[in-house]
Write a protein that holds these residues in place. Structure first.
Motif, PDB file in Angstrom:
ATOM      1  N   ASP A  37       0.835  -1.210   0.000  1.00 25.00           N
ATOM      2  CA  ASP A  37       0.000   0.000   0.000  1.00 25.00           C
ATOM      3  C   ASP A  37       0.870   1.260   0.000  1.00 25.00           C
ATOM      4  OD1 ASP A  37      -2.256  -1.591   0.046  1.00 25.00           O
ATOM      5  OD2 ASP A  37      -2.645  -1.298   2.186  1.00 25.00           O
ATOM      6  N   THR A  38       1.935   1.237   0.788  1.00 26.03           N
ATOM      7  CA  THR A  38       2.864   2.370   0.833  1.00 26.03           C
ATOM      8  C   THR A  38       3.550   2.534  -0.512  1.00 26.03           C
ATOM      9  OG1 THR A  38       3.233   2.044   3.199  1.00 26.03           O
ATOM     10  CG2 THR A  38       4.903   3.313   2.000  1.00 26.03           C
ATOM     11  N   LEU A  39       3.963   1.434  -1.082  1.00 25.84           N
ATOM     12  CA  LEU A  39       4.642   1.482  -2.375  1.00 25.84           C
ATOM     13  C   LEU A  39       3.716   2.008  -3.469  1.00 25.84           C
ATOM     14  CD1 LEU A  39       7.330   1.025  -3.685  1.00 25.84           C
ATOM     15  CD2 LEU A  39       6.661  -1.318  -4.138  1.00 25.84           C
ATOM     16  N   THR A  40       2.449   1.656  -3.406  1.00 21.51           N
ATOM     17  CA  THR A  40       1.473   2.174  -4.368  1.00 21.51           C
ATOM     18  C   THR A  40       1.422   3.696  -4.289  1.00 21.51           C
ATOM     19  OG1 THR A  40       0.157   0.162  -4.373  1.00 21.51           O
ATOM     20  CG2 THR A  40      -0.977   2.203  -5.011  1.00 21.51           C
ATOM     21  N   ARG A  41       1.398   4.241  -3.072  1.00 25.44           N
ATOM     22  CA  ARG A  41       1.396   5.706  -2.917  1.00 25.44           C
ATOM     23  C   ARG A  41       2.701   6.299  -3.459  1.00 25.44           C
ATOM     24  NH1 ARG A  41      -0.761   4.297   2.014  1.00 25.44           N
ATOM     25  NH2 ARG A  41       1.087   4.929   3.170  1.00 25.44           N
ATOM     26  N   MET A  42       3.820   5.644  -3.181  1.00 28.25           N
ATOM     27  CA  MET A  42       5.115   6.132  -3.674  1.00 28.25           C
ATOM     28  C   MET A  42       5.142   6.193  -5.201  1.00 28.25           C
ATOM     29  SD  MET A  42       7.776   4.084  -1.195  1.00 28.25           S
ATOM     30  CE  MET A  42       9.259   4.751  -1.950  1.00 28.25           C
ATOM     31  N   CYS A  43       4.522   5.231  -5.841  1.00 26.93           N
ATOM     32  CA  CYS A  43       4.564   5.127  -7.305  1.00 26.93           C
ATOM     33  C   CYS A  43       3.503   5.956  -8.012  1.00 26.93           C
ATOM     34  CB  CYS A  43       4.423   3.663  -7.722  1.00 26.93           C
ATOM     35  SG  CYS A  43       5.864   2.666  -7.291  1.00 26.93           S
ATOM     36  N   ASN A  44       2.458   6.359  -7.312  1.00 31.31           N
ATOM     37  CA  ASN A  44       1.340   7.023  -7.977  1.00 31.31           C
ATOM     38  C   ASN A  44       1.084   8.463  -7.538  1.00 31.31           C
ATOM     39  OD1 ASN A  44       0.779   4.755  -9.533  1.00 31.31           O
ATOM     40  ND2 ASN A  44      -0.522   3.898  -7.952  1.00 31.31           N
ATOM     41  N   GLU A  45       1.551   8.847  -6.363  1.00 32.92           N
ATOM     42  CA  GLU A  45       1.249  10.179  -5.846  1.00 32.92           C
ATOM     43  C   GLU A  45       2.475  11.075  -5.947  1.00 32.92           C
ATOM     44  OE1 GLU A  45      -0.399   9.935  -1.904  1.00 32.92           O
ATOM     45  OE2 GLU A  45      -1.800   8.364  -2.503  1.00 32.92           O
ATOM     46  N   ASP A  46       2.388  12.102  -6.782  1.00 31.11           N
ATOM     47  CA  ASP A  46       3.510  13.026  -6.962  1.00 31.11           C
ATOM     48  C   ASP A  46       3.925  13.723  -5.670  1.00 31.11           C
ATOM     49  OD1 ASP A  46       4.050  12.657  -9.671  1.00 31.11           O
ATOM     50  OD2 ASP A  46       2.496  14.076 -10.264  1.00 31.11           O
ATOM     51  N   LYS A  47       2.969  13.997  -4.813  1.00 38.39           N
ATOM     52  CA  LYS A  47       3.271  14.772  -3.609  1.00 38.39           C
ATOM     53  C   LYS A  47       3.564  13.890  -2.384  1.00 38.39           C
ATOM     54  CE  LYS A  47       0.592  18.583  -5.290  1.00 38.39           C
ATOM     55  NZ  LYS A  47       1.214  19.829  -5.406  1.00 38.39           N
ATOM     56  N   TYR A  48       3.598  12.581  -2.563  1.00 41.25           N
ATOM     57  CA  TYR A  48       3.880  11.689  -1.436  1.00 41.25           C
ATOM     58  C   TYR A  48       5.318  11.885  -0.976  1.00 41.25           C
ATOM     59  CZ  TYR A  48       4.485   7.532   1.397  1.00 41.25           C
ATOM     60  OH  TYR A  48       4.758   6.680   2.436  1.00 41.25           O
ATOM     61  N   GLU A  49       5.505  12.011   0.327  1.00 42.95           N
ATOM     62  CA  GLU A  49       6.833  12.167   0.914  1.00 42.95           C
ATOM     63  C   GLU A  49       7.051  11.036   1.924  1.00 42.95           C
ATOM     64  OE1 GLU A  49      10.504  13.739   1.066  1.00 42.95           O
ATOM     65  OE2 GLU A  49       8.906  14.494  -0.212  1.00 42.95           O
ATOM     66  N   PRO A  50       7.907  10.073   1.593  1.00 43.54           N
ATOM     67  CA  PRO A  50       8.128   8.937   2.489  1.00 43.54           C
ATOM     68  C   PRO A  50       8.779   9.353   3.810  1.00 43.54           C
ATOM     69  CG  PRO A  50       9.095   8.533   0.312  1.00 43.54           C
ATOM     70  CD  PRO A  50       8.688   9.959   0.371  1.00 43.54           C
ATOM     71  N   SER A  51       8.512   8.567   4.834  1.00 43.07           N
ATOM     72  CA  SER A  51       9.188   8.772   6.120  1.00 43.07           C
ATOM     73  C   SER A  51      10.656   8.371   5.963  1.00 43.07           C
ATOM     74  CB  SER A  51       8.533   7.908   7.198  1.00 43.07           C
ATOM     75  OG  SER A  51       8.784   6.536   6.923  1.00 43.07           O
ATOM     76  N   SER A  52      11.470   8.730   6.939  1.00 48.63           N
ATOM     77  CA  SER A  52      12.892   8.373   6.861  1.00 48.63           C
ATOM     78  C   SER A  52      13.076   6.858   6.860  1.00 48.63           C
ATOM     79  CB  SER A  52      13.677   9.021   8.005  1.00 48.63           C
ATOM     80  OG  SER A  52      13.171   8.620   9.249  1.00 48.63           O
ATOM     81  N   LYS A  53      12.215   6.141   7.577  1.00 49.89           N
ATOM     82  CA  LYS A  53      12.293   4.673   7.593  1.00 49.89           C
ATOM     83  C   LYS A  53      12.010   4.095   6.202  1.00 49.89           C
ATOM     84  CE  LYS A  53      10.264   0.721  10.007  1.00 49.89           C
ATOM     85  NZ  LYS A  53       9.316   0.321  11.059  1.00 49.89           N
ATOM     86  N   VAL A  54      11.003   4.639   5.532  1.00 54.98           N
ATOM     87  CA  VAL A  54      10.661   4.166   4.182  1.00 54.98           C
ATOM     88  C   VAL A  54      11.767   4.546   3.197  1.00 54.98           C
ATOM     89  CG1 VAL A  54       8.995   4.377   2.284  1.00 54.98           C
ATOM     90  CG2 VAL A  54       8.188   4.117   4.635  1.00 54.98           C
ATOM     91  N   TYR A  55      12.341   5.736   3.352  1.00 55.05           N
ATOM     92  CA  TYR A  55      13.482   6.120   2.506  1.00 55.05           C
ATOM     93  C   TYR A  55      14.599   5.083   2.609  1.00 55.05           C
ATOM     94  CZ  TYR A  55      12.619  10.951   0.912  1.00 55.05           C
ATOM     95  OH  TYR A  55      12.167  12.062   0.259  1.00 55.05           O
ATOM     96  N   ARG A  56      14.948   4.704   3.840  1.00 49.54           N
ATOM     97  CA  ARG A  56      16.033   3.721   4.044  1.00 49.54           C
ATOM     98  C   ARG A  56      15.694   2.383   3.407  1.00 49.54           C
ATOM     99  NH1 ARG A  56      15.932   6.089   9.106  1.00 49.54           N
ATOM    100  NH2 ARG A  56      14.817   4.321   9.992  1.00 49.54           N
ATOM    101  N   LYS A  57      14.464   1.924   3.596  1.00 50.26           N
ATOM    102  CA  LYS A  57      14.046   0.653   3.004  1.00 50.26           C
ATOM    103  C   LYS A  57      14.070   0.722   1.482  1.00 50.26           C
ATOM    104  CE  LYS A  57      11.040  -1.175   6.629  1.00 50.26           C
ATOM    105  NZ  LYS A  57       9.678  -1.654   6.888  1.00 50.26           N
ATOM    106  N   ALA A  58      13.615   1.837   0.928  1.00 54.99           N
ATOM    107  CA  ALA A  58      13.592   1.986  -0.528  1.00 54.99           C
ATOM    108  C   ALA A  58      15.011   2.006  -1.089  1.00 54.99           C
ATOM    109  CB  ALA A  58      12.836   3.257  -0.916  1.00 54.99           C
ATOM    110  N   GLN A  59      15.919   2.685  -0.407  1.00 53.83           N
ATOM    111  CA  GLN A  59      17.299   2.731  -0.883  1.00 53.83           C
ATOM    112  C   GLN A  59      17.913   1.328  -0.854  1.00 53.83           C
ATOM    113  OE1 GLN A  59      19.017   5.575  -2.236  1.00 53.83           O
ATOM    114  NE2 GLN A  59      20.088   3.772  -2.986  1.00 53.83           N
ATOM    115  N   ARG A  60      17.646   0.592   0.209  1.00 55.50           N
ATOM    116  CA  ARG A  60      18.144  -0.793   0.285  1.00 55.50           C
ATOM    117  C   ARG A  60      17.563  -1.646  -0.832  1.00 55.50           C
ATOM    118  NH1 ARG A  60      16.813  -2.143   6.103  1.00 55.50           N
ATOM    119  NH2 ARG A  60      16.911   0.027   6.522  1.00 55.50           N
TER     120      ARG A  60
END
Length: 76
Positions: A37-60
């Motif tokens: 669900d979080t990834l769907t928002r990341m991929c579809n919402e231009d204004k979505y700003e991930p939390s620092s935890k999600v940033y770290r997971k996405a970078q990994r």
């Protein structure tokens, strides 16, 4: 029909990256351990700003997939 395939749907810069690399959201969710669900928002919402935890997971996740990308380039 188009909605099922995601055709014609607006994608964020991060969503476009996954599309260009041929990576499905499901595959990225498994590699990064980000909830779908979080990834769907990341991929579809231009204004979505991930939390620092999600940033770290996405970078990994990007690193595990061998992509030489910086996650911060895809969000404000």
């Amino acid at each position: 029909m188009f909605g099922l395939l995601g055709l014609g749907k607006r994608r964020s810069a991060f969503g476009e990256l996954l599309d260009a690399k041929g990576i499905t959201q499901r595959e990225f969710a498994k590699k990064s351990k980000i909830h779908e669900d979080t990834l769907t928002r990341m991929c579809n919402e231009d204004k979505y700003e991930p939390s620092s935890k999600v940033y770290r997971k996405a970078q990994r996740g990007l690193d595990k997939l061998g992509l030489n990308e910086d996650i911060t380039d895809y969000f404000n």
